[in-house]
Design a protein around this motif. Structure first.
Motif, PDB file in Angstrom:
ATOM      1  N   GLN A 578       0.966  -0.793  -0.173  1.00 13.54           N
ATOM      2  CA  GLN A 578      -0.444   0.210   0.245  1.00 13.54           C
ATOM      3  C   GLN A 578       0.981   1.246   0.322  1.00 13.54           C
ATOM      4  O   GLN A 578       0.373   2.313  -0.372  1.00 13.54           O
ATOM      5  CB  GLN A 578      -1.011  -0.210   0.599  1.00 13.54           C
ATOM      6  CG  GLN A 578      -1.444   0.865   0.881  1.00 13.54           C
ATOM      7  CD  GLN A 578      -2.106   1.658   2.754  1.00 13.54           C
ATOM      8  OE1 GLN A 578      -2.479   1.103   3.800  1.00 13.54           O
ATOM      9  NE2 GLN A 578      -4.067   1.377   2.346  1.00 13.54           N
ATOM     10  N   TYR A 579       1.986   1.535   0.390  1.00 14.47           N
ATOM     11  CA  TYR A 579       2.185   2.592   0.741  1.00 14.47           C
ATOM     12  C   TYR A 579       3.219   2.951  -0.577  1.00 14.47           C
ATOM     13  O   TYR A 579       3.537   3.253  -1.561  1.00 14.47           O
ATOM     14  CB  TYR A 579       3.975   2.109   2.115  1.00 14.47           C
ATOM     15  CG  TYR A 579       4.962   3.499   2.021  1.00 14.47           C
ATOM     16  CD1 TYR A 579       4.682   4.185   2.704  1.00 14.47           C
ATOM     17  CD2 TYR A 579       6.493   3.292   1.678  1.00 14.47           C
ATOM     18  CE1 TYR A 579       5.398   5.704   3.328  1.00 14.47           C
ATOM     19  CE2 TYR A 579       7.126   4.133   1.999  1.00 14.47           C
ATOM     20  CZ  TYR A 579       6.393   4.686   2.321  1.00 14.47           C
ATOM     21  OH  TYR A 579       7.941   6.119   3.034  1.00 14.47           O
ATOM     22  N   GLN A 581       2.571   1.642  -3.966  1.00 15.15           N
ATOM     23  CA  GLN A 581       1.139   2.045  -4.363  1.00 15.15           C
ATOM     24  C   GLN A 581       0.841   3.720  -4.537  1.00 15.15           C
ATOM     25  O   GLN A 581       0.158   4.945  -5.650  1.00 15.15           O
ATOM     26  CB  GLN A 581       0.307   1.632  -4.209  1.00 15.15           C
ATOM     27  CG  GLN A 581       0.271   0.419  -4.786  1.00 15.15           C
ATOM     28  CD  GLN A 581      -0.769  -0.723  -4.702  1.00 15.15           C
ATOM     29  OE1 GLN A 581      -1.474  -0.818  -3.566  1.00 15.15           O
ATOM     30  NE2 GLN A 581      -1.183  -1.832  -6.260  1.00 15.15           N
ATOM     31  N   THR A 582       1.301   4.116  -2.946  1.00 17.46           N
ATOM     32  CA  THR A 582       0.695   5.836  -2.769  1.00 17.46           C
ATOM     33  C   THR A 582       1.745   6.312  -2.498  1.00 17.46           C
ATOM     34  O   THR A 582       1.278   7.822  -2.204  1.00 17.46           O
ATOM     35  CB  THR A 582      -0.213   5.402  -1.280  1.00 17.46           C
ATOM     36  OG1 THR A 582       0.872   5.513  -0.134  1.00 17.46           O
ATOM     37  CG2 THR A 582      -1.378   5.164  -1.506  1.00 17.46           C
ATOM     38  N   SER A 583       3.182   6.139  -2.604  1.00 16.47           N
ATOM     39  CA  SER A 583       3.739   7.008  -1.662  1.00 16.47           C
ATOM     40  C   SER A 583       4.871   7.383  -2.312  1.00 16.47           C
ATOM     41  O   SER A 583       6.109   7.893  -2.226  1.00 16.47           O
ATOM     42  CB  SER A 583       4.231   6.777  -0.564  1.00 16.47           C
ATOM     43  OG  SER A 583       2.897   7.039   0.350  1.00 16.47           O
ATOM     44  N   ASP A 601      -1.009   4.854 -12.651  1.00 10.17           N
ATOM     45  CA  ASP A 601      -1.119   5.405 -11.971  1.00 10.17           C
ATOM     46  C   ASP A 601       0.416   7.001 -11.659  1.00 10.17           C
ATOM     47  O   ASP A 601       1.734   5.991 -11.873  1.00 10.17           O
ATOM     48  CB  ASP A 601      -0.977   4.822 -10.681  1.00 10.17           C
ATOM     49  CG  ASP A 601      -0.689   4.669  -9.372  1.00 10.17           C
ATOM     50  OD1 ASP A 601      -0.704   6.379  -8.742  1.00 10.17           O
ATOM     51  OD2 ASP A 601      -1.130   4.329  -8.281  1.00 10.17           O
ATOM     52  N   ASN A 603       1.703   8.328  -9.176  1.00 14.66           N
ATOM     53  CA  ASN A 603       2.427   8.200  -8.282  1.00 14.66           C
ATOM     54  C   ASN A 603       3.314   6.539  -7.175  1.00 14.66           C
ATOM     55  O   ASN A 603       3.821   6.691  -6.250  1.00 14.66           O
ATOM     56  CB  ASN A 603       1.295   9.254  -6.812  1.00 14.66           C
ATOM     57  CG  ASN A 603       2.051   9.550  -5.722  1.00 14.66           C
ATOM     58  OD1 ASN A 603       3.667  10.691  -6.183  1.00 14.66           O
ATOM     59  ND2 ASN A 603       1.740   9.621  -4.658  1.00 14.66           N
ATOM     60  N   GLY A 604       1.945   6.160  -7.733  1.00 14.04           N
ATOM     61  CA  GLY A 604       2.115   4.251  -6.663  1.00 14.04           C
ATOM     62  C   GLY A 604       3.670   3.382  -8.111  1.00 14.04           C
ATOM     63  O   GLY A 604       3.620   4.317  -9.765  1.00 14.04           O
TER      64      GLY A 604
END
Length: 733
Positions: A578-579, A581-583, A601, A603-604
């Motif tokens: 999750q990290y 994929q988002t950060s 995406d 950012n991911g």
């Protein structure tokens, strides 16, 4: 008739850095063989404690987290210099010398939330000519303030766009401050002229910061660099004014520990913009000070511990950071093991401490119950724990099953002997289920308890029942779970969009703090790849480590719940994915799905960039399965923090309250009182002193020279057992 053995038998429980340092210091004394018989008892098959590392698939280095030495490790760095000098590797052998094993670096990347997003804040500290092999140059507050003055002078000299009026004002202040710091004793405290000089200058600096903060979007980018420099200057000003106003030179740091770090900085006039900047966050970030391991909450840290750590950090030897040229296991732990083994220290692996038992009068530890986790096929030969990887003595990720009677069963069942939730020993090996007890007067005379604080509620129940001080310690000093992951990429850091050019000749590392949480930090270590063994047609170009806290609100289940480690590992895996994929896009914009595909995406992470030798056909997030992650959940793996009010509850090495029990570990009272290599090293030196009066307290750099104050707890602090006038050996009654 043989001469009676009058040596004291010392049982060191735990082979982490505190225990290993204790053994190193005891055996560094002339004639130690006539005084001590030392045995280290260790869970599982490897040493190092929270800093243990091993070799996994492709001989890749697998760590508990991100490790390295700060340049302010005034005890750990010189000790490792001694270790390497004694190790005596031949020229040309891998990591033959201390200079080859520890590499200075002065770059860190901070990240600042500004204009709606994280922005990079690169920091390059100046090198100095102080050798990392002798920490005795550090004299406390005066050394730190002098180092800050030099760093600020260098910083402003190299900062573009400094207005002449600002530069002239600060240059004059620095020149005067340099003279005052060197000629006027720090014991003047609030009356020291530096307090007035800095206080008068701060209102001027504050006005400049406000102006630049307002104008920065409208003027040249170099104004942002100036703004960052002035914020850093304001932070240092708060540290100096606060240290002098509260007179820590005379009163010590402990008196400040009921106060939270942000309250202390505010009390000493830090600018609001500075308090919102990443420069103040570095200490609480790398020292993992989030309550309950929850990075969504504001960090809480005892003000004295915060100030002490931060001032020491400014007074670094040579470089801000000394990174390891290989894994922690190869660079630190294996050399210490080899030296200690050669000296004559005995090691008993596969010994899991279960309980410390008290004597009938409750004054001594009369026995130590252990589980023998595995037995050796050749007890006389002993266990040989290391493997050779490209000429480096290293630690395997599993035991040497061929040396163990139970080896084939352990191999087939993949039982983790380091886990408290492993259900081992089981009914298949009933002979292991009978506890082995070390007996006072037979197997030991003195015990050094060097096991992590998180294990005390399970191993020391009788001591907790007997001693209010032990109960206060466990109740007030948190021991938190952490998590880590390592990623191997098919592109290098610049191909993935890392923006700041780094100088390999200066060993500049992409070491980030204050980036998105929950990982409190991340670092790129492509130089370690040369020690690993990858297929020629599938070799990684970058190696990124992430490590941080893990929220910890619920009590762990009983050790009979053998599925718990798997569930926690899956929890970490899910959080890591999750990290990513988002950060990841802010730091590595060319590592995203969009950057590597026509659309996607922005950012991911594009998981197809991960090197996978387990399943080359894997796509997308499937490729994460081949990477390394771990949940540091065991009682012996938990990280100790330093919240307000906790320092007073730390026991001294000699202050266990039980006659034959000495303490070691970064959780005891060291003066530094922050979880770290340095804290563990200091603890081992203090434990050695408690047993033998050596090394002398004034040679343990940074240990307080003022008596320990009574701050919060009702327990009376225990003074050192020896004085300079009466050194000696603590005698067994």
């Amino acid at each position: 008739m043989s001469k009676a053995d009058t040596r004291q038998k010392v049982a060191i429980l735990g082979g982490g850095m505190g225990g290993l340092t204790t053994a190193f210091e005891l055996t560094s004394q002339p004639g130690w063989q006539e005084r001590f018989d030392i045995t280290v008892y260790q869970l599982g098959w490897r040493l190092g404690g929270k800093c243990a590392s091993s070799r996994g698939d492709n001989e890749r280095i697998e760590e508990h987290g991100i490790h390295g030495f700060m340049g302010s490790y005034f005890n750990a760095l010189p000790m490792m210099s001694e270790v390497y000098a004694e190790l005596g590797r031949e020229p040309g052998q891998p990591l033959a010398t201390f200079e080859e094993a520890f590499l200075g670096s002065n770059f860190t990347m901070l990240w600042e939330w500004r204009n709606g997003g994280l922005k990079p804040w690169p920091v390059r500290a100046p090198s100095n000519d102080i050798p990392p092999t002798d920490g005795s140059y550090y004299k406390g507050v005066q050394t730190a303030i002098a180092a800050i003055i030099e760093e600020v002078s260098e910083m402003l000299t190299s900062t573009p766009g400094v207005p002449k009026i600002v530069g002239d004002c600060i240059a004059a202040l620095l020149e005067k401050a340099r003279e005052q710091a060197l000629t006027i004793p720090m014991s003047e405290g609030p009356n020291h002229p530096l307090v007035r000089e800095i206080t008068d200058a701060r209102s001027f600096i504050s006005g400049v910061v406000k102006a630049i903060d307002h104008l920065a979007p409208k003027i040249a980018e170099h104004a942002n660099t100036l703004r960052q420099a002035l914020l850093t200057l304001d932070f240092y000003a708060a540290l100096i004014v606060g240290a002098l106003t509260d007179n820590v030179e005379v009163n010590g740091y402990d008196i400040l520990d009921p106060e939270n770090w942000t309250d202390w900085l505010t009390r000493h006039g830090i600018h609001a913009a500075t308090l919102q900047s990443p420069v103040v966050m570095t200490t609480v970030n790398i020292c993992y000070q989030s309550p309950n391991g929850d990075t969504s909450r504001a960090a809480r840290m005892a003000a004295g511990a915060f100030l002490d750590w931060t001032l020491r950090s400014a007074a670094y030897m040579g470089s801000v950071i000394w990174s390891f040229a290989a894994g922690t296991g190869e660079t630190v732990v294996a050399p210490m093991y080899e030296v200690l083994k050669r000296r004559g220290v005995k090691f008993e692996f596969f010994r899991k401490v279960e309980a410390l038992r008290l004597s009938a009068d409750g004054k001594r530890v009369s026995g130590v119950e252990m589980t023998v986790q595995a037995t050796l096929k050749d007890p006389e030969a002993g266990y040989h724990p290391l493997i050779d990887v490209k000429g480096l003595p290293s630690w395997p990720s599993k035991p040497h099953y061929d040396q163990l009677v139970e080896g084939e069963y352990l191999r087939a069942t993949n039982i983790d002997l380091e886990s408290y939730w492993n259900g081992w020993p089981n009914a298949a090996f009933p002979h292991l289920k009978t506890p082995h007890t070390l007996r006072e007067g037979v197997d030991y005379d003195q015990i050094v308890f060097a096991i992590a604080l998180g294990a005390i509620p399970y191993l020391c129940k009788e001591l907790l029942t007997e001693s209010p001080a032990w109960r206060d310690m466990v109740a007030n000093i948190p021991a938190l779970q952490t998590q880590a992951m390592q990623l191997w990429f098919s592109k290098d850091m610049y191909e993935m969009g890392w923006s700041e050019p780094l100088d390999p000749a200066k060993n500049e590392l992409a070491l980030s703090a204050t980036y998105f949480c929950p990982p409190n930090g991340n670092a790129e270590f492509h130089d370690l790849l040369k020690w690993e063994c990858w297929p020629k047609d599938n070799q990684p170009k970058a190696l990124w480590y992430f490590c941080g806290l893990m929220p910890d609100y619920e009590a762990p289940p009983p050790f009979s719940d053998t599925d718990y480690p798997r569930r926690q590992s899956e929890r970490v895996k899910a959080q890591c994915i999750q990290y990513l994929q988002t950060s990841i896009g802010t730091m590595l914009p060319n590592a995203t799905v969009r950057a590597n595909n026509p659309a996607g995406d922005p950012n991911g992470l594009d998981f197809d960039l991960l090197v996978d030798t387990q399943n080359r056909a894997a796509q997308g997030v499937q490729r994460f399965d081949s990477q390394f992650w771990r949940a540091n959940i065991d009682p012996t793996e938990r990280y100790v923090t330093s919240p307000p009010g906790s320092i007073d509850c730390r026991l001294e090495a000699w202050g266990s309250g039980f006659d034959n029990l000495t303490l070691a570990g970064d959780w005891i009272y060291t003066g530094l009182n922050v979880g770290s290599f340095e804290g563990a090293t200091m603890s081992g030196k203090l434990a050695s002193f408690a047993l033998s009066a050596a090394p002398a307290l004034d040679t343990i750099i940074g240990y307080p020279t003022v008596p320990r104050p009574q701050v919060v707890s009702h327990r009376r602090h225990v003074p050192p057992p020896f004085t300079a006038a009466s050194p000696g050996l603590r005698v067994v009654a």
